[in-house]
Design an enzyme around this catalytic site. Sequence first.
Site, PDB file in Angstrom:
ATOM      1  N   LYS A 280     -11.787   6.557  24.898  1.00 33.74           N
ATOM      2  CA  LYS A 280     -12.909   6.859  25.816  1.00 33.74           C
ATOM      3  C   LYS A 280     -12.599   7.889  26.904  1.00 33.74           C
ATOM      4  O   LYS A 280     -12.764   9.064  26.699  1.00 33.74           O
ATOM      5  CB  LYS A 280     -13.424   5.553  26.427  1.00 33.74           C
ATOM      6  CG  LYS A 280     -14.176   4.686  25.403  1.00 33.74           C
ATOM      7  CD  LYS A 280     -15.079   3.704  26.089  1.00 33.74           C
ATOM      8  CE  LYS A 280     -15.666   2.640  25.181  1.00 33.74           C
ATOM      9  NZ  LYS A 280     -16.817   3.071  24.406  1.00 33.74           N
TER      10      LYS A 280
ATOM     11  N   ASP B 290      -6.301  -4.056  24.486  1.00 33.24           N
ATOM     12  CA  ASP B 290      -7.267  -2.993  24.187  1.00 33.24           C
ATOM     13  C   ASP B 290      -7.898  -2.545  25.503  1.00 33.24           C
ATOM     14  O   ASP B 290      -8.772  -3.222  26.051  1.00 33.24           O
ATOM     15  CB  ASP B 290      -8.327  -3.537  23.215  1.00 33.24           C
ATOM     16  CG  ASP B 290      -9.378  -2.481  22.862  1.00 33.24           C
ATOM     17  OD1 ASP B 290      -9.464  -1.453  23.571  1.00 33.24           O
ATOM     18  OD2 ASP B 290     -10.121  -2.711  21.901  1.00 33.24           O
TER      19      ASP B 290
ATOM     20  N   PHE C 266     -14.512  -7.036  21.492  1.00 36.23           N
ATOM     21  CA  PHE C 266     -14.975  -5.879  20.703  1.00 36.23           C
ATOM     22  C   PHE C 266     -13.835  -4.880  20.605  1.00 36.23           C
ATOM     23  O   PHE C 266     -13.233  -4.500  21.602  1.00 36.23           O
ATOM     24  CB  PHE C 266     -16.182  -5.201  21.358  1.00 36.23           C
ATOM     25  CG  PHE C 266     -16.729  -4.057  20.527  1.00 36.23           C
ATOM     26  CD1 PHE C 266     -17.730  -4.275  19.587  1.00 36.23           C
ATOM     27  CD2 PHE C 266     -16.210  -2.778  20.652  1.00 36.23           C
ATOM     28  CE1 PHE C 266     -18.217  -3.230  18.801  1.00 36.23           C
ATOM     29  CE2 PHE C 266     -16.690  -1.722  19.868  1.00 36.23           C
ATOM     30  CZ  PHE C 266     -17.698  -1.956  18.940  1.00 36.23           C
TER      31      PHE C 266
HETATM   32  N1  PMP Z   1     -12.324  -1.169  21.945  1.00 36.91           N
HETATM   33  C1  PMP Z   1     -13.116  -1.356  23.006  1.00 36.91           C
HETATM   34  C2  PMP Z   1     -12.700  -2.335  24.064  1.00 36.91           C
HETATM   35  C3  PMP Z   1     -14.327  -0.658  23.110  1.00 36.91           C
HETATM   36  O1  PMP Z   1     -15.123  -0.884  24.166  1.00 36.91           O
HETATM   37  C4  PMP Z   1     -14.691   0.248  22.092  1.00 36.91           C
HETATM   38  C5  PMP Z   1     -15.979   1.058  22.155  1.00 36.91           C
HETATM   39  N2  PMP Z   1     -17.019   0.507  22.841  1.00 36.91           N
HETATM   40  C6  PMP Z   1     -13.819   0.423  21.007  1.00 36.91           C
HETATM   41  C7  PMP Z   1     -12.643  -0.289  20.973  1.00 36.91           C
HETATM   42  C8  PMP Z   1     -14.150   1.384  19.889  1.00 36.91           C
HETATM   43  O2  PMP Z   1     -14.043   2.688  20.322  1.00 36.91           O
HETATM   44  P1  PMP Z   1     -14.696   3.908  19.478  1.00 36.91           P
HETATM   45  O3  PMP Z   1     -16.170   3.739  19.550  1.00 36.91           O
HETATM   46  O4  PMP Z   1     -14.187   5.131  20.177  1.00 36.91           O
HETATM   47  O5  PMP Z   1     -14.176   3.804  18.108  1.00 36.91           O
END
Ligand code: PMP
Length: 382
Positions: A243, A214, A131
């Site tokens: 985050k 990521d 994700f």
């Molecule tokens: N990458 C990862 C690994 C995530 O867990 C998330 C959010 N859960 C995102 C990207 C996307 O982040 P955002 O919701 O701040 O756009």
Amino acid sequence: MNAREFEQTYGFEVFPKRDVTVVRGEGATLWDEYGKSYIDCTAGVGVANIGHANPQVAAAIATQSRKLITCPGVFYNDTRARLLEKLASVAPPGLQRAFLCNSGSESVEAAIKFARHTTGRSNFVCAMRGFHGRTLGALSATHKYRAEFEPLLDGFSFVPFNNGDKLVDAVSNDTAAVILELVQGEGGVRVADEEYVTAARQLCDRRGALLIVDEVQTGFCRTGRMFACEHFELQPDILCLAKGIAGGIPMGAVLCGEAVAAAVGMHGSTFGGNPLACAAALAAIDYMLENDLAAQAAHKGEHLANRLQQLRSDKVREVRHLGLMIGIELKGKAQPYLTDLMERGVLALLAGSTVIRLLPPLVISLEQLDAVADALVDVLGR
Ligand code: PMP
């Protein structure tokens, strides 16, 4: 109308909602509108690592807000400058440059553009169950939630996570980058194997592809280290962060080395690197360092995981964790147990349909963790 009715009338129902209105937080505790308290194992989906309403961050925001809130990237700024230096000081080796943005998805968007521009290639190899966000570029790298929005970007292929052979087959001399999470968060709290990560690094080097890691969810002490890369002694070419970076104020960052930074091409963001978010991030990172939140996450994660390993329940398939990123995979649907946990004063997350995911603030107390374990035993042991 109450908050619930206002939201139902005027908001967007993109998330399945829980039957609670959260109005206040402190540390790892949240309160609803009636004053009922909950132990928070969601942390705003892995955001509030330093705890809710952290006084140091609140003070930094208040002070900066009276000085300067916005400042475009065309000007230098003292607070942004200090944050960039701070990020370089905590980053994995070789990642001394940062592009500042406003969310995880934006950091992945930027990483995709940077990788294309740096390599002159357009293909990406991504992991199944991975994700990376919901904007169209980040969604193109994401395995789920995509069907209804196709066509997405061309050139993205998916291989099973933790399968080195499939990765070798997929990465070619046309691959701009491999994109990986070191612990798949939304995909069910699945920890990468060390050999897999090492093989991915070597493969990218052989093929002239970049490795994008990521750490939007795993970063900032969540897994027991400042960054999960440290568990693997991994040096990515591009590191995506968001985050927990600014204690809850929206912020993202893309970290990279000199070679990528020199070749990224045109990119920008109105809000990216604004002094308010930078002040919050500086205070949040200082709090993590001063309180050794990484060590706290490692210790507390072990404590909770040990208690959960003793959970004798025929409903549980497996408990997985790295630091305070914990997944309890059930044999059936997890959703009903979230409701049961909420009734017992514990807020938890899903990761896929069968995994209960716990991402508490890293400042949670051992007593609170024991209460969480008791609630889980109660709910799953019945
Ligand atoms: N990458 C990862 C690994 C995530 O867990 C998330 C959010 N859960 C995102 C990207 C996307 O982040 P955002 O919701 O701040 O756009």
